[in-house]
Design a protein around this motif. Sequence first.
Motif, PDB file in Angstrom:
ATOM      1  N   MET A 155     -12.177   7.169  -5.738  1.00 49.64           N
ATOM      2  CA  MET A 155     -11.045   7.626  -4.944  1.00 49.64           C
ATOM      3  C   MET A 155      -9.798   6.803  -5.238  1.00 49.64           C
ATOM      4  O   MET A 155      -8.702   7.341  -5.435  1.00 49.64           O
ATOM      5  N   ALA A 156      -9.965   5.476  -5.320  1.00 51.37           N
ATOM      6  CA  ALA A 156      -8.829   4.596  -5.582  1.00 51.37           C
ATOM      7  C   ALA A 156      -8.264   4.844  -6.982  1.00 51.37           C
ATOM      8  O   ALA A 156      -7.043   4.898  -7.172  1.00 51.37           O
ATOM      9  N   HIS A 157      -9.149   5.001  -7.936  1.00 53.63           N
ATOM     10  CA  HIS A 157      -8.705   5.226  -9.324  1.00 53.63           C
ATOM     11  C   HIS A 157      -7.957   6.549  -9.444  1.00 53.63           C
ATOM     12  O   HIS A 157      -6.904   6.634 -10.093  1.00 53.63           O
ATOM     13  N   LYS A 158      -8.484   7.607  -8.843  1.00 52.03           N
ATOM     14  CA  LYS A 158      -7.846   8.922  -8.892  1.00 52.03           C
ATOM     15  C   LYS A 158      -6.468   8.876  -8.243  1.00 52.03           C
ATOM     16  O   LYS A 158      -5.498   9.454  -8.768  1.00 52.03           O
ATOM     17  N   THR A 159      -6.363   8.192  -7.106  1.00 50.45           N
ATOM     18  CA  THR A 159      -5.076   8.099  -6.412  1.00 50.45           C
ATOM     19  C   THR A 159      -4.062   7.313  -7.233  1.00 50.45           C
ATOM     20  O   THR A 159      -2.869   7.656  -7.271  1.00 50.45           O
ATOM     21  N   TYR A 160      -4.528   6.281  -7.911  1.00 49.86           N
ATOM     22  CA  TYR A 160      -3.645   5.452  -8.741  1.00 49.86           C
ATOM     23  C   TYR A 160      -3.144   6.235  -9.954  1.00 49.86           C
ATOM     24  O   TYR A 160      -1.946   6.197 -10.288  1.00 49.86           O
ATOM     25  N   ILE A 161      -4.043   6.967 -10.606  1.00 50.23           N
ATOM     26  CA  ILE A 161      -3.689   7.717 -11.813  1.00 50.23           C
ATOM     27  C   ILE A 161      -2.782   8.912 -11.482  1.00 50.23           C
ATOM     28  O   ILE A 161      -1.782   9.163 -12.160  1.00 50.23           O
ATOM     29  N   ASN A 162      -3.122   9.633 -10.417  1.00 48.44           N
ATOM     30  CA  ASN A 162      -2.397  10.864 -10.095  1.00 48.44           C
ATOM     31  C   ASN A 162      -1.128  10.651  -9.282  1.00 48.44           C
ATOM     32  O   ASN A 162      -0.182  11.448  -9.383  1.00 48.44           O
ATOM     33  N   HIS A 163      -1.102   9.592  -8.474  1.00 47.25           N
ATOM     34  CA  HIS A 163       0.029   9.428  -7.558  1.00 47.25           C
ATOM     35  C   HIS A 163       0.685   8.045  -7.638  1.00 47.25           C
ATOM     36  O   HIS A 163       1.617   7.769  -6.877  1.00 47.25           O
ATOM     37  N   ASP A 164       0.171   7.187  -8.526  1.00 49.65           N
ATOM     38  CA  ASP A 164       0.701   5.823  -8.668  1.00 49.65           C
ATOM     39  C   ASP A 164       0.679   5.073  -7.332  1.00 49.65           C
ATOM     40  O   ASP A 164       1.596   4.314  -7.007  1.00 49.65           O
ATOM     41  N   ILE A 165      -0.366   5.311  -6.564  1.00 48.22           N
ATOM     42  CA  ILE A 165      -0.557   4.609  -5.288  1.00 48.22           C
ATOM     43  C   ILE A 165      -1.741   3.664  -5.430  1.00 48.22           C
ATOM     44  O   ILE A 165      -2.837   4.065  -5.836  1.00 48.22           O
ATOM     45  N   ASP A 166      -1.509   2.404  -5.110  1.00 49.67           N
ATOM     46  CA  ASP A 166      -2.525   1.358  -5.272  1.00 49.67           C
ATOM     47  C   ASP A 166      -3.303   1.177  -3.974  1.00 49.67           C
ATOM     48  O   ASP A 166      -2.785   0.608  -3.011  1.00 49.67           O
ATOM     49  N   ILE A 167      -4.530   1.646  -3.955  1.00 51.37           N
ATOM     50  CA  ILE A 167      -5.367   1.508  -2.761  1.00 51.37           C
ATOM     51  C   ILE A 167      -6.167   0.216  -2.791  1.00 51.37           C
ATOM     52  O   ILE A 167      -6.484  -0.351  -1.737  1.00 51.37           O
ATOM     53  N   ILE A 168      -6.473  -0.285  -3.973  1.00 55.18           N
ATOM     54  CA  ILE A 168      -7.303  -1.496  -4.056  1.00 55.18           C
ATOM     55  C   ILE A 168      -6.546  -2.724  -3.560  1.00 55.18           C
ATOM     56  O   ILE A 168      -7.057  -3.484  -2.734  1.00 55.18           O
ATOM     57  N   LEU A 169      -5.331  -2.921  -4.019  1.00 54.25           N
ATOM     58  CA  LEU A 169      -4.536  -4.079  -3.575  1.00 54.25           C
ATOM     59  C   LEU A 169      -3.397  -3.695  -2.638  1.00 54.25           C
ATOM     60  O   LEU A 169      -2.671  -4.564  -2.175  1.00 54.25           O
ATOM     61  N   ARG A 170      -3.231  -2.388  -2.388  1.00 53.83           N
ATOM     62  CA  ARG A 170      -2.227  -1.891  -1.446  1.00 53.83           C
ATOM     63  C   ARG A 170      -0.806  -2.302  -1.793  1.00 53.83           C
ATOM     64  O   ARG A 170       0.052  -2.397  -0.909  1.00 53.83           O
ATOM     65  N   GLY A 171      -0.568  -2.595  -3.072  1.00 57.52           N
ATOM     66  CA  GLY A 171       0.785  -2.963  -3.473  1.00 57.52           C
ATOM     67  C   GLY A 171       1.226  -4.329  -2.987  1.00 57.52           C
ATOM     68  O   GLY A 171       2.411  -4.673  -3.073  1.00 57.52           O
ATOM     69  N   ALA A 172       0.292  -5.137  -2.494  1.00 55.39           N
ATOM     70  CA  ALA A 172       0.643  -6.458  -1.970  1.00 55.39           C
ATOM     71  C   ALA A 172       1.052  -7.395  -3.103  1.00 55.39           C
ATOM     72  O   ALA A 172       0.538  -7.296  -4.225  1.00 55.39           O
ATOM     73  N   PRO A 173       1.940  -8.340  -2.835  1.00 58.61           N
ATOM     74  CA  PRO A 173       2.378  -9.273  -3.871  1.00 58.61           C
ATOM     75  C   PRO A 173       1.440 -10.456  -4.080  1.00 58.61           C
ATOM     76  O   PRO A 173       1.608 -11.220  -5.028  1.00 58.61           O
ATOM     77  N   HIS A 174       0.455 -10.620  -3.182  1.00 60.97           N
ATOM     78  CA  HIS A 174      -0.440 -11.773  -3.285  1.00 60.97           C
ATOM     79  C   HIS A 174      -1.886 -11.370  -2.974  1.00 60.97           C
ATOM     80  O   HIS A 174      -2.130 -10.503  -2.128  1.00 60.97           O
ATOM     81  N   ILE A 175      -2.815 -12.031  -3.649  1.00 58.62           N
ATOM     82  CA  ILE A 175      -4.229 -11.900  -3.284  1.00 58.62           C
ATOM     83  C   ILE A 175      -4.762 -13.276  -2.904  1.00 58.62           C
ATOM     84  O   ILE A 175      -4.221 -14.313  -3.317  1.00 58.62           O
TER      85      ILE A 175
END
Length: 278
Positions: A165-185
């Motif tokens: 699900m995360a990969h499909k969303t990233y590829i199709n919509h450029d939305i990062d579900i794994i890191l949520r676009g956060a600047p830090h881990i």
Amino acid sequence: MLNFKVNEDRCIQCGKCITDCPPMCITMQDGDFPVIQDESKCLRCQHCLAICPTAAISIMGVNPDNSTELQYELPTAHSMETLIKGRRSTRKYKKKALDEKTIAKLLETSFHAPTGVNAQGVFFTATTTAEATEDLRKEIYTKVSKLLSNSDFDENDMRFQYLQMAHKTYINHDIDIILRGAPHILIASASKNIPLPKEDCLIALTTFDLLAQSMGVGTLWDGMLKWCVDDFFPELAGRLGVPEDHEIGYTMVFGHPAVQYQRTVQRTPPKINLVRKF
């Protein structure tokens, strides 16, 4: 070397350091001052320094005058209740990285979290720049893509379903579900040789979470990141600097939140079991 010292001009010989010492390694003869006879028993918890009413005790070279007095600094019960009830998982972040001093303050303070037998073995690994996190993000999705293209993975495994699900969303919509676009881990790990490595990490991250919220920093407990750096691509943890002999307790992302919550939520009644007689 404990370097246990007693300022005899300040010590009132009240005995509080003795009665509160967890391993009971501090003693005092009549008319004398506190001493530690067997240093091997000491947990290095500094309870003796913390409880002394006159700041007479120093241990491990720590000056009690540099500690913060607790009497007027602790938050009220109401403010703590509001913090706990008001904290939210942040899933939208500003791209700007936090100041490194802020990150250091968060981590240094969170290291004070309790640990089993005072092992103090939690190791924090954090990215300090948005660029480093972005490079990690790209590497993760590249590896996830290769993983999902492998016909050997179990499609019934919930982890794979979420990664798909995360990969499909990233590829199709450029939305990062794994890191949520956060600047830090943030990765909390600990040596497998201490009594409670995983539990110590979870307690430390909980401390980090609440402190971050109080400082206006958003956080998210990130299970998918843990799958990536722990279960599927442990080489990423190695490249980030997590020691090879460590167990990863859990992972987070954090940064400036792009959303602002205005009030607490209202949960359903808690599940509580009150035992009044055993």
